[in-house]
Design an enzyme around this catalytic site. Structure first.
Site, PDB file in Angstrom:
ATOM      1  N   GLU A 106      -8.967  -0.548   0.971  1.00  0.00           N
ATOM      2  CA  GLU A 106      -8.742   0.490   1.990  1.00  0.00           C
ATOM      3  C   GLU A 106      -7.992   1.663   1.342  1.00  0.00           C
ATOM      4  OE1 GLU A 106      -8.248  -2.842   2.441  1.00  0.00           O
ATOM      5  OE2 GLU A 106     -10.083  -3.014   3.644  1.00  0.00           O
ATOM      6  N   GLU A 146      -3.852  -4.069  -7.192  1.00  0.00           N
ATOM      7  CA  GLU A 146      -3.936  -2.716  -7.780  1.00  0.00           C
ATOM      8  C   GLU A 146      -4.479  -1.718  -6.760  1.00  0.00           C
ATOM      9  OE1 GLU A 146      -4.936  -2.201 -11.907  1.00  0.00           O
ATOM     10  OE2 GLU A 146      -4.255  -4.225 -12.369  1.00  0.00           O
ATOM     11  N   GLY A 147      -4.018  -1.916  -5.529  1.00  0.00           N
ATOM     12  CA  GLY A 147      -4.428  -1.066  -4.416  1.00  0.00           C
ATOM     13  C   GLY A 147      -5.549  -1.711  -3.643  1.00  0.00           C
ATOM     14  N   GLN A 186     -39.251 -16.926  -1.752  1.00  0.00           N
ATOM     15  CA  GLN A 186     -39.098 -15.479  -1.873  1.00  0.00           C
ATOM     16  C   GLN A 186     -37.760 -14.984  -1.279  1.00  0.00           C
ATOM     17  OE1 GLN A 186     -41.716 -12.679   0.244  1.00  0.00           O
ATOM     18  NE2 GLN A 186     -42.219 -11.833  -1.756  1.00  0.00           N
ATOM     19  N   SER A 219       0.837  -1.215   0.000  1.00  0.00           N
ATOM     20  CA  SER A 219       0.000   0.000   0.000  1.00  0.00           C
ATOM     21  C   SER A 219       0.864   1.255   0.000  1.00  0.00           C
ATOM     22  CB  SER A 219      -0.909   0.007   1.236  1.00  0.00           C
ATOM     23  OG  SER A 219      -1.856  -1.028   1.148  1.00  0.00           O
ATOM     24  N   ASP A 224      -4.533   4.672 -12.053  1.00  0.00           N
ATOM     25  CA  ASP A 224      -5.827   5.318 -12.343  1.00  0.00           C
ATOM     26  C   ASP A 224      -6.454   4.702 -13.590  1.00  0.00           C
ATOM     27  OD1 ASP A 224      -5.615   7.037 -10.216  1.00  0.00           O
ATOM     28  OD2 ASP A 224      -5.042   8.796 -11.393  1.00  0.00           O
ATOM     29  N   GLY A 231     -24.393 -27.120   0.036  1.00  0.00           N
ATOM     30  CA  GLY A 231     -23.213 -27.980   0.223  1.00  0.00           C
ATOM     31  C   GLY A 231     -22.426 -28.176  -1.068  1.00  0.00           C
ATOM     32  N   ALA A 255      -5.771   1.829 -14.943  1.00  0.00           N
ATOM     33  CA  ALA A 255      -5.968   0.377 -14.872  1.00  0.00           C
ATOM     34  C   ALA A 255      -7.132  -0.034 -13.969  1.00  0.00           C
ATOM     35  CB  ALA A 255      -4.685  -0.294 -14.388  1.00  0.00           C
ATOM     36  N   ARG A 256      -7.460   0.781 -12.978  1.00  0.00           N
ATOM     37  CA  ARG A 256      -8.434   0.338 -11.973  1.00  0.00           C
ATOM     38  C   ARG A 256      -9.826   0.032 -12.540  1.00  0.00           C
ATOM     39  NH1 ARG A 256      -5.564   3.883  -7.246  1.00  0.00           N
ATOM     40  NH2 ARG A 256      -4.150   2.203  -6.601  1.00  0.00           N
TER      41      ARG A 256
HETATM   42  N1  COS Z   1      -2.067  11.041 -10.568  1.00  0.00           N
HETATM   43  C1  COS Z   1      -1.031  11.901 -10.655  1.00  0.00           C
HETATM   44  N2  COS Z   1      -0.273  12.241  -9.587  1.00  0.00           N
HETATM   45  C2  COS Z   1      -0.589  11.684  -8.394  1.00  0.00           C
HETATM   46  C3  COS Z   1      -1.653  10.788  -8.246  1.00  0.00           C
HETATM   47  C4  COS Z   1      -2.417  10.479  -9.385  1.00  0.00           C
HETATM   48  N3  COS Z   1      -3.442   9.633  -9.332  1.00  0.00           N
HETATM   49  N4  COS Z   1      -1.718  10.395  -6.951  1.00  0.00           N
HETATM   50  C5  COS Z   1      -0.738  11.025  -6.318  1.00  0.00           C
HETATM   51  N5  COS Z   1      -0.052  11.798  -7.177  1.00  0.00           N
HETATM   52  C6  COS Z   1       1.079  12.674  -6.879  1.00  0.00           C
HETATM   53  C7  COS Z   1       0.715  13.678  -5.799  1.00  0.00           C
HETATM   54  O1  COS Z   1       0.123  14.836  -6.366  1.00  0.00           O
HETATM   55  C8  COS Z   1       2.068  13.971  -5.201  1.00  0.00           C
HETATM   56  O2  COS Z   1       2.749  14.880  -6.049  1.00  0.00           O
HETATM   57  P1  COS Z   1       3.689  16.054  -5.446  1.00  0.00           P
HETATM   58  O3  COS Z   1       4.950  15.380  -5.059  1.00  0.00           O
HETATM   59  O4  COS Z   1       3.836  16.983  -6.576  1.00  0.00           O
HETATM   60  O5  COS Z   1       2.964  16.642  -4.272  1.00  0.00           O
HETATM   61  C9  COS Z   1       2.787  12.647  -5.277  1.00  0.00           C
HETATM   62  O6  COS Z   1       2.137  11.898  -6.308  1.00  0.00           O
HETATM   63  C10 COS Z   1       2.744  11.854  -3.986  1.00  0.00           C
HETATM   64  O7  COS Z   1       1.383  11.635  -3.673  1.00  0.00           O
HETATM   65  P2  COS Z   1       0.894  11.337  -2.191  1.00  0.00           P
HETATM   66  O8  COS Z   1       1.482  12.354  -1.252  1.00  0.00           O
HETATM   67  O9  COS Z   1      -0.583  11.209  -2.217  1.00  0.00           O
HETATM   68  O10 COS Z   1       1.607   9.927  -1.900  1.00  0.00           O
HETATM   69  P3  COS Z   1       1.430   8.900  -0.717  1.00  0.00           P
HETATM   70  O11 COS Z   1       2.750   8.339  -0.388  1.00  0.00           O
HETATM   71  O12 COS Z   1       0.611   9.524   0.376  1.00  0.00           O
HETATM   72  O13 COS Z   1       0.614   7.683  -1.391  1.00  0.00           O
HETATM   73  C11 COS Z   1      -1.260   6.420  -2.174  1.00  0.00           C
HETATM   74  C12 COS Z   1      -0.602   7.809  -1.957  1.00  0.00           C
HETATM   75  C13 COS Z   1      -1.622   5.753  -0.871  1.00  0.00           C
HETATM   76  C14 COS Z   1      -2.517   6.752  -2.941  1.00  0.00           C
HETATM   77  C15 COS Z   1      -0.322   5.533  -3.021  1.00  0.00           C
HETATM   78  O14 COS Z   1       0.791   5.121  -2.260  1.00  0.00           O
HETATM   79  C16 COS Z   1      -1.019   4.304  -3.559  1.00  0.00           C
HETATM   80  O15 COS Z   1      -1.758   4.382  -4.546  1.00  0.00           O
HETATM   81  N6  COS Z   1      -0.779   3.143  -2.942  1.00  0.00           N
HETATM   82  C17 COS Z   1      -1.300   1.890  -3.438  1.00  0.00           C
HETATM   83  C18 COS Z   1      -0.363   1.331  -4.441  1.00  0.00           C
HETATM   84  C19 COS Z   1      -0.994   0.222  -5.205  1.00  0.00           C
HETATM   85  O16 COS Z   1      -2.066   0.354  -5.773  1.00  0.00           O
HETATM   86  N7  COS Z   1      -0.314  -0.902  -5.241  1.00  0.00           N
HETATM   87  C20 COS Z   1      -0.817  -2.041  -5.935  1.00  0.00           C
HETATM   88  C21 COS Z   1       0.254  -2.728  -6.647  1.00  0.00           C
HETATM   89  S1  COS Z   1       0.596  -2.112  -8.190  1.00  0.00           S
HETATM   90  S2  COS Z   1      -0.510  -3.297  -9.291  1.00  0.00           S
END
Ligand code: COS
Length: 384
Positions: free
Chosen positions: A367, A363-364, A278, A131, A239, A340, A241-242
């Site tokens: 939570e 893919e996240g 029902q 995460s 974004d 069963g 791919a989700r």
């Molecule tokens: N599009 C473009 N930029 C994005 C973005 C998005 N969707 N989400 C975040 N950013 C940018 C932010 O704007 C920020 O940029 P600045 O450095 O200019 O401020 C930077 O990325 C860091 O973002 P943030 O502070 O939100 O990072 P965090 O460490 O708090 O993490 C989450 C954010 C939790 C959303 C991220 O770690 C995440 O998505 N984790 C899950 C990962 C995942 O899906 N793993 C699955 C395996 S891969 S299949």
């Protein structure tokens, strides 16, 4: 419901449905049991030009549209969520190049992805960075015209069957999310090998492996985007791919629902079919309604993605959250409707429940989807 799909999209959906019914369904149980990757289905997808759906027309594709990828992923997942992944995970692995690659990178790789010559995978996750994607430890150190990668990527879908991977690594460990960069790594590069192959609860027809980088030499021209932009490339990729994961989840839910519906129409207890009770009618009505709600959100979001609407992380996360929770609920209820028999491996229904579970995790996790949604809501404030 046809959701105002074009004639071409309905044709595509019908073709994917036919392939799922005639070619995937008959081998789904065996691939699941043996943990076998279905190369014959990859070959079939090549012949049918399914991989071209991922890629824009100017690079040898036929679509590049998220909605088309969702339509096909959903239909294939109705027969087997694991087999569908050879296509869906190739979409994921290709998105960094499609979204942020240079013209040269696009010309070099996308036509080969489009014609099915190479599958791809996306390398972000590590043992201590799931995460918390910014906590990755894999490093990329610049040495002349190369980056030297060291570290291990974990749980990589298509790992070892793909020929090309898009990999996120730290180029400056002092700079947090701004210190990561994205790279294209090809199978066969010096210092690149595969590690553990995972033995999974579900999606067992899909291969999940470690990618191991031991002083792996990657040419500088394989960096995607500017140095330091890797985290953004990864987030943009997720974004896009989700909605596809959500489509996989809806497909799994629909596949389980179809079986459960047929079962209650014919199974008799107390001298009448289960469908006359029902309580069970209410159950299937709710299941079908939730599937449609998830599907409608996916289609609406995919259309926004395709229209180039910006800042839609929230909507993409909502798709994944809703659809995967619906998939888990529907497949669990489908098992319940089979009683069963539903619990037995002789019947195909329990596999849907096992396959559904991953859609709430990868893919996240859901939570994390809620974190993404809530952050955006708080930033936007109440609608005016
Ligand atoms: N599009 C473009 N930029 C994005 C973005 C998005 N969707 N989400 C975040 N950013 C940018 C932010 O704007 C920020 O940029 P600045 O450095 O200019 O401020 C930077 O990325 C860091 O973002 P943030 O502070 O939100 O990072 P965090 O460490 O708090 O993490 C989450 C954010 C939790 C959303 C991220 O770690 C995440 O998505 N984790 C899950 C990962 C995942 O899906 N793993 C699955 C395996 S891969 S299949």
């Amino acid at each position: 419901m046809d959701y105002l799909l074009t004639d071409e999209q309905i044709e595509l959906r019908n073709l994917a449905r036919k392939v799922a019914r005639e070619k995937i369904k008959p081998i789904a149980a065996e691939c699941d049991r043996e943990g076998r990757f279905p190369w014959e289905i990859v070959e079939l997808f090549r012949e049918l030009d399914f991989f071209r759906i991922i890629v824009p027309e100017e690079y040898g594709g036929i679509s590049g549209k998220s909605l088309d990828v969702c339509i096909v992923t959903e239909e294939l997942s109705r027969a087997c969520g694991g087999i569908a992944l050879c296509l869906a995970a190739t979409a994921l692995g290709s998105y960094p190049i499609i979204l942020d690659g240079t013209e040269e990178q696009k010309r070099k790789y996308l036509p080969r992805i489009a014609n099915g010559e190479i599958l791809t995978g996306f390398g972000l996750t590590e043992s201590s960075a799931g995460s918390d994607a910014a906590a990755i430890k894999t490093t990329a150190r610049r040495e002349g015209n190369y980056y030297i990668l060291n570290g291990t990527k974990q749980f990589i879908t298509n790992g070892s069957v793909a020929k090309v991977y898009t990999v996120i690594a730290k180029t400056d460990p002092t700079k947090g999310t701004r210190g990561t960069s994205a790279f294209i790594v090809e199978e066969g590069y010096e210092g690149f090998s595969y590690g553990k192959k995972e033995d999974k609860m579900g999606i067992r027809a899909s291969v999940t492996s470690e990618l191991v980088f031991d002083n792996c030499k990657v040419p500088v021209e394989n960096r995607i985007g500017a140095e330091g932009q890797g985290f953004i490339v990864a987030m943009r990729t997720l974004d896009k791919a989700r909605p596809g994961v959500a489509a996989q989840a809806v497909g799994i839910a629909q596949g389980a629902f179809d079986l459960a519906l047929e079962y209650i129409r014919t199974r008799e207890q107390f001298g009448q079919t289960l469908s006359t009770f029902q309580g069970l009618q209410f159950m299937i009505a709710e299941m079908a309604t939730k599937i449609e709600a998830a599907r409608a959100l996916i289609y609406a979001t995919a259309r926004m993605v395709d229209a180039g609407v910006r800042n839609i992380s929230k909507e993409c996360a909502m798709c994944k959250l809703l659809a995967s929770d619906v998939a888990m609920e529907v497949t669990t209820k489908a098992v319940q409707l089979f009683g069963g028999y539903g619990y037995m491996r002789d019947y195909p229904i329990e596999k849907f429940m096992r396959d559904a579970k991953i859609t709430q995790i990868y893919e996240g996790t859901n939570e994390i989807q809620k974190v993404v949604i809530a952050r955006r809501l708080i930033k936007e404030g109440a609608s005016k």
